[in-house]
Design a protein around this motif. Structure first.
Motif, PDB file in Angstrom:
ATOM      1  N   GLY A 121       0.817  -1.212   0.000  1.00  0.00           N
ATOM      2  CA  GLY A 121       0.000   0.000   0.000  1.00  0.00           C
ATOM      3  C   GLY A 121       0.844   1.251   0.000  1.00  0.00           C
ATOM      4  O   GLY A 121       0.554   2.220  -0.709  1.00  0.00           O
ATOM      5  N   VAL A 122       1.912   1.249   0.805  1.00  0.00           N
ATOM      6  CA  VAL A 122       2.813   2.404   0.850  1.00  0.00           C
ATOM      7  C   VAL A 122       3.453   2.647  -0.514  1.00  0.00           C
ATOM      8  O   VAL A 122       3.507   3.784  -1.002  1.00  0.00           O
ATOM      9  CB  VAL A 122       3.903   2.192   1.934  1.00  0.00           C
ATOM     10  CG1 VAL A 122       5.001   3.247   1.799  1.00  0.00           C
ATOM     11  CG2 VAL A 122       3.294   2.247   3.330  1.00  0.00           C
ATOM     12  N   LEU A 123       3.944   1.587  -1.140  1.00  0.00           N
ATOM     13  CA  LEU A 123       4.619   1.740  -2.432  1.00  0.00           C
ATOM     14  C   LEU A 123       3.650   2.172  -3.530  1.00  0.00           C
ATOM     15  O   LEU A 123       3.992   3.009  -4.373  1.00  0.00           O
ATOM     16  CB  LEU A 123       5.314   0.428  -2.819  1.00  0.00           C
ATOM     17  CG  LEU A 123       6.547   0.070  -1.979  1.00  0.00           C
ATOM     18  CD1 LEU A 123       7.066  -1.311  -2.348  1.00  0.00           C
ATOM     19  CD2 LEU A 123       7.651   1.111  -2.180  1.00  0.00           C
ATOM     20  N   TYR A 124       2.457   1.588  -3.536  1.00  0.00           N
ATOM     21  CA  TYR A 124       1.481   1.996  -4.558  1.00  0.00           C
ATOM     22  C   TYR A 124       1.138   3.472  -4.418  1.00  0.00           C
ATOM     23  O   TYR A 124       1.126   4.218  -5.401  1.00  0.00           O
ATOM     24  CB  TYR A 124       0.204   1.158  -4.472  1.00  0.00           C
ATOM     25  CG  TYR A 124      -0.856   1.630  -5.428  1.00  0.00           C
ATOM     26  CD1 TYR A 124      -0.776   1.347  -6.785  1.00  0.00           C
ATOM     27  CD2 TYR A 124      -1.932   2.407  -4.983  1.00  0.00           C
ATOM     28  CE1 TYR A 124      -1.731   1.811  -7.674  1.00  0.00           C
ATOM     29  CE2 TYR A 124      -2.891   2.867  -5.865  1.00  0.00           C
ATOM     30  CZ  TYR A 124      -2.785   2.564  -7.208  1.00  0.00           C
ATOM     31  OH  TYR A 124      -3.734   3.046  -8.082  1.00  0.00           O
ATOM     32  N   THR A 125       0.843   3.880  -3.187  1.00  0.00           N
ATOM     33  CA  THR A 125       0.436   5.273  -2.995  1.00  0.00           C
ATOM     34  C   THR A 125       1.601   6.244  -3.165  1.00  0.00           C
ATOM     35  O   THR A 125       1.407   7.370  -3.615  1.00  0.00           O
ATOM     36  CB  THR A 125      -0.189   5.469  -1.598  1.00  0.00           C
ATOM     37  OG1 THR A 125       0.723   5.037  -0.587  1.00  0.00           O
ATOM     38  CG2 THR A 125      -1.496   4.692  -1.479  1.00  0.00           C
ATOM     39  N   SER A 126       2.818   5.832  -2.823  1.00  0.00           N
ATOM     40  CA  SER A 126       3.956   6.747  -2.944  1.00  0.00           C
ATOM     41  C   SER A 126       4.422   6.902  -4.385  1.00  0.00           C
ATOM     42  O   SER A 126       4.635   8.028  -4.858  1.00  0.00           O
ATOM     43  CB  SER A 126       5.121   6.274  -2.068  1.00  0.00           C
ATOM     44  OG  SER A 126       5.582   5.001  -2.480  1.00  0.00           O
ATOM     45  N   VAL A 127       4.547   5.781  -5.098  1.00  0.00           N
ATOM     46  CA  VAL A 127       5.083   5.844  -6.464  1.00  0.00           C
ATOM     47  C   VAL A 127       4.009   6.301  -7.457  1.00  0.00           C
ATOM     48  O   VAL A 127       4.199   7.281  -8.191  1.00  0.00           O
ATOM     49  CB  VAL A 127       5.648   4.472  -6.893  1.00  0.00           C
ATOM     50  CG1 VAL A 127       6.116   4.526  -8.353  1.00  0.00           C
ATOM     51  CG2 VAL A 127       6.808   4.073  -5.982  1.00  0.00           C
ATOM     52  N   PHE A 128       2.885   5.612  -7.485  1.00  0.00           N
ATOM     53  CA  PHE A 128       1.871   5.905  -8.498  1.00  0.00           C
ATOM     54  C   PHE A 128       0.976   7.084  -8.113  1.00  0.00           C
ATOM     55  O   PHE A 128       0.753   8.002  -8.912  1.00  0.00           O
ATOM     56  CB  PHE A 128       1.017   4.658  -8.765  1.00  0.00           C
ATOM     57  CG  PHE A 128       1.778   3.552  -9.430  1.00  0.00           C
ATOM     58  CD1 PHE A 128       1.961   3.535 -10.794  1.00  0.00           C
ATOM     59  CD2 PHE A 128       2.335   2.529  -8.670  1.00  0.00           C
ATOM     60  CE1 PHE A 128       2.678   2.518 -11.414  1.00  0.00           C
ATOM     61  CE2 PHE A 128       3.060   1.513  -9.275  1.00  0.00           C
ATOM     62  CZ  PHE A 128       3.231   1.502 -10.644  1.00  0.00           C
ATOM     63  N   ALA A 129       0.437   7.046  -6.874  1.00  0.00           N
ATOM     64  CA  ALA A 129      -0.541   8.071  -6.489  1.00  0.00           C
ATOM     65  C   ALA A 129       0.108   9.372  -6.033  1.00  0.00           C
ATOM     66  O   ALA A 129      -0.590  10.369  -5.863  1.00  0.00           O
ATOM     67  CB  ALA A 129      -1.439   7.526  -5.379  1.00  0.00           C
ATOM     68  N   THR A 130       1.428   9.369  -5.834  1.00  0.00           N
ATOM     69  CA  THR A 130       2.099  10.582  -5.373  1.00  0.00           C
ATOM     70  C   THR A 130       3.085  11.102  -6.410  1.00  0.00           C
ATOM     71  O   THR A 130       2.851  12.147  -7.022  1.00  0.00           O
ATOM     72  CB  THR A 130       2.809  10.339  -4.027  1.00  0.00           C
ATOM     73  OG1 THR A 130       1.861   9.829  -3.088  1.00  0.00           O
ATOM     74  CG2 THR A 130       3.381  11.636  -3.483  1.00  0.00           C
ATOM     75  N   VAL A 131       4.191  10.389  -6.647  1.00  0.00           N
ATOM     76  CA  VAL A 131       5.215  10.902  -7.562  1.00  0.00           C
ATOM     77  C   VAL A 131       4.648  11.101  -8.959  1.00  0.00           C
ATOM     78  O   VAL A 131       4.720  12.196  -9.527  1.00  0.00           O
ATOM     79  CB  VAL A 131       6.430   9.949  -7.608  1.00  0.00           C
ATOM     80  CG1 VAL A 131       7.419  10.412  -8.677  1.00  0.00           C
ATOM     81  CG2 VAL A 131       7.114   9.907  -6.254  1.00  0.00           C
ATOM     82  N   ILE A 132       4.068  10.060  -9.512  1.00  0.00           N
ATOM     83  CA  ILE A 132       3.555  10.142 -10.884  1.00  0.00           C
ATOM     84  C   ILE A 132       2.333  11.058 -10.951  1.00  0.00           C
ATOM     85  O   ILE A 132       2.263  11.981 -11.778  1.00  0.00           O
ATOM     86  CB  ILE A 132       3.221   8.738 -11.419  1.00  0.00           C
ATOM     87  CG1 ILE A 132       4.501   7.907 -11.549  1.00  0.00           C
ATOM     88  CG2 ILE A 132       2.491   8.829 -12.759  1.00  0.00           C
ATOM     89  CD1 ILE A 132       4.270   6.461 -11.938  1.00  0.00           C
ATOM     90  N   ALA A 133       1.365  10.820 -10.061  1.00  0.00           N
ATOM     91  CA  ALA A 133       0.099  11.550 -10.142  1.00  0.00           C
ATOM     92  C   ALA A 133       0.263  13.042  -9.848  1.00  0.00           C
ATOM     93  O   ALA A 133      -0.245  13.885 -10.588  1.00  0.00           O
ATOM     94  CB  ALA A 133      -0.920  10.941  -9.188  1.00  0.00           C
TER      95      ALA A 133
END
Length: 276
Positions: free
Chosen positions: A202-214
């Motif tokens: 969950g941390v990695l999904y939200t940090s990489v996709f939902a934060t950095v990219i988004a």
């Protein structure tokens, strides 16, 4: 829809799938510590990928302001998620769409219309139903309303600051969110490093996709549309959120809840008709 608006829709899908990911992770981590891990990883990734391109003092102040609104938005949201369902969190968070015209009026001087008021009334009626049709609102739902207000401020401020260097602006808002989350978590929550891989997914999904990219794409492409149109595009987030919650954790709403969700979406989509 132009290309930038299609990209914003893709961002919306990414954000929608964060709700069940965060809900599951909260079984292993305190809420604000989860945010500290999320935004800490995102901050380090952006620093590694872009380095000197993001370390610009010109956007430090604006990034601080955006980071503060994001901290309140995500903080209220994830703490509220402990006490409500992922679907409720998704639909109630989407109220930022109907809040945005009023925040834009106060911050940018954009005039709101009678249709905006109608949208707000319909959506708030939906909030009443999805929260159980009682004035004794669920604590998690109330916190999520505060989250929606914070995100409305963030959307309008992105519109205001978006002409600056988008990459640096995205970096600084992530950095300050990490600082605020870490300070809060270290002060009020136990420090934990889970051994189970589930919360880290969950941390990695939200940090990489939902934060950095988004967030990077949001600040870049929201400049090419109006604040209210961006909010309308983001209105698909609760639909993605509920679908993902159903598929992953088999979450469903009550009949009253679905009626409330429908009214929230009706209020939001009333904004679409305003511009058509």
């Amino acid at each position: 829809m132009n290309r930038s608006e299609l990209i914003l829709l893709g961002i919306t899908a990414i954000w929608g799938f964060t709700f069940p990911a965060m809900k599951v992770s909260l079984g292993y981590l305190p809420p604000i510590l989860f945010l500290a891990y999320r935004f800490g990883i995102a901050f380090l990734l952006m620093l590694l990928l872009f380095r000197s391109r993001v370390l610009r003092k010109e956007t430090l102040k604006e990034g601080f302001i955006l980071g503060l609104t994001l901290f309140f938005g995500h903080g209220f949201q994830i703490v509220g998620l402990k006490y409500t369902t992922a679907s409720n969190s998704a639909f109630i968070t989407s109220l930022y769409v109907v809040f945005t015209p009023f925040i834009a009026y106060f911050l940018l001087g954009d005039r709101f219309k009678g249709r905006d008021v109608l949208s707000l009334i319909v959506a708030l009626t939906g909030l009443y139903l999805i929260s159980g049709a009682s004035l004794n609102f669920n604590y998690g739902d109330l916190l999520t309303v505060l989250s929606a207000l914070s995100f409305a401020f963030q959307i309008v401020l992105v519109q205001k600051f978006g002409e600056r260097d988008y990459l640096s602006l995205a970096f600084w808002q992530i950095f300050w969110n990490f600082v605020f989350s870490s300070a809060f978590a270290l002060t009020f929550e136990p420090l934990m490093v889970p051994k189970d891989p589930i919360p880290w997914l969950g941390v990695l999904y939200t940090s990489v996709f939902a934060t950095v990219i988004a967030f990077t794409l949001q600040v870049k492409h929201q400049r090419h549309t109006k604040a209210h149109r961006a909010a309308l595009i983001y209105s698909a987030e609760p639909i993605f959120g509920h679908i993902s919650a159903f598929l992953t954790i088999r979450e469903v709403l009550s009949l009253k809840g679905y009626l409330g969700a429908a009214l929230i979406m009706a209020g939001i989509w009333n904004e679409v008709r305003k511009e058509s």
